[in-house]
Design an enzyme around this catalytic site. Structure first.
Site, short mmCIF file in Angstrom:
data_model
loop_
_atom_site.label_atom_id
_atom_site.label_comp_id
_atom_site.label_asym_id
_atom_site.label_seq_id
_atom_site.Cartn_x
_atom_site.Cartn_y
_atom_site.Cartn_z
N CYS A 8 1.92 62.46 53.09
CA CYS A 8 0.43 62.54 53.40
C CYS A 8 0.08 62.56 54.52
CB CYS A 8 -0.81 61.70 52.79
SG CYS A 8 -0.74 59.52 53.14
N ASN A 11 0.12 58.22 55.85
CA ASN A 11 0.32 57.57 55.46
C ASN A 11 0.35 56.27 55.57
OD1 ASN A 11 4.21 56.44 56.98
ND2 ASN A 11 3.19 56.89 54.65
N CYS A 13 -2.53 55.57 53.30
CA CYS A 13 -3.03 55.65 51.71
C CYS A 13 -2.44 55.84 50.30
CB CYS A 13 -4.46 56.11 52.21
SG CYS A 13 -5.83 55.59 52.99
N ARG A 14 -2.61 57.13 50.95
CA ARG A 14 -1.79 57.94 49.57
C ARG A 14 -0.24 58.09 49.31
NH1 ARG A 14 -4.08 64.07 50.99
NH2 ARG A 14 -4.03 62.87 52.37
N SER A 15 0.39 58.02 50.30
CA SER A 15 1.82 57.85 50.54
C SER A 15 2.18 57.29 51.08
CB SER A 15 2.57 58.94 51.10
OG SER A 15 2.01 58.25 52.89
N ASP A 124 -7.58 62.65 49.25
CA ASP A 124 -7.38 62.02 50.60
C ASP A 124 -8.86 60.91 50.03
OD1 ASP A 124 -8.28 60.30 52.44
OD2 ASP A 124 -8.03 62.61 53.35
P1 4NP Z 1 -4.23 59.35 53.65
O1 4NP Z 1 -5.55 58.89 54.46
O2 4NP Z 1 -3.67 60.38 54.51
O3 4NP Z 1 -3.57 58.88 51.99
O4 4NP Z 1 -3.15 58.25 53.98
C1 4NP Z 1 -5.76 59.19 55.76
C2 4NP Z 1 -5.93 57.98 56.34
C3 4NP Z 1 -6.47 58.41 57.81
C4 4NP Z 1 -6.84 59.30 57.97
C5 4NP Z 1 -7.26 60.05 57.21
C6 4NP Z 1 -7.07 59.98 55.94
N1 4NP Z 1 -7.75 59.52 59.35
O5 4NP Z 1 -8.42 60.17 59.86
O6 4NP Z 1 -7.89 58.85 60.06
#
Ligand code: 4NP
Length: 160
Positions: A8, A11, A13-15, A124
């Protein structure tokens, strides 16, 4: 050995959710020695961080542990090392294909493309509320079950 990488943006939240849930599914199936699991972010913004507390809380509510995971950025060698490089959304998919060596492009796919859920993407949840994290967990469970079924069928000669 079949190697699966979930990707994602951050790295955190989702992955990592997909990583922890898929490790659990692989263990339940008795395939831990045959299927390797990892996760990474297209960005290195959260390098070294543990998963987001909201993701860990939602996962732990359903019996999954994400606490062993630390964020890292995707590297070019991942495309050689992993058999499946699975993007959570279209943006992640585009970013991966931008850096993927031509010989390995077939490995890069949307995670939910193995599932018959109507959604194409795991959205997201980072800037939203708790419902987003519940939705991620639910999609990741469905996607993980379908992915494992696909691997058991498609890669059966490698799983012996
Ligand atoms: P992820 O979520 O891609 O599912 O880990 C996010 C985590 C952090 C951010 C965006 C999405 N950020 O903008 O820092």
């Amino acid at each position: 050995m079949i190697q699966v990488l979930f990707v994602c943006l951050g790295n955190i939240c989702r992955s990592p959710t997909a990583h922890g849930v898929f490790v659990h599914l692989v263990e339940q199936a008795g395939l831990s020695g045959q299927i390797g699991v990892d996760s990474a972010g297209t960005s290195g913004w959260h390098k070294g961080a543990e998963p987001d507390g909201r993701s860990m809380a939602e996962a732990s509510r359903l019996g999954y542990d994400l606490s062993f995971i630390r964020s890292r950025q995707v590297s070019i060698s991942d495309f050689e090392e992993f058999d499946y490089v699975l993007a959570m959304d279209e943006s992640n998919l585009g970013d991966l294909l931008d850096i993927c060596p031509p010989d390995y492009r077939h490995k890069v796919q949307l995670f939910l493309s193995f599932s018959d859920v109507s959604e194409r993407e795991v959205p997201d949840p980072y800037y939203g509320g708790a419902q987003g994290f519940t939705e991620v967990l639910s999609l990741v469970e469905k996607g993980g079950v379908s992915l494992l079924e696909h691997i058991k069928h498609h890669d059966r000669s490698e799983l012996r």
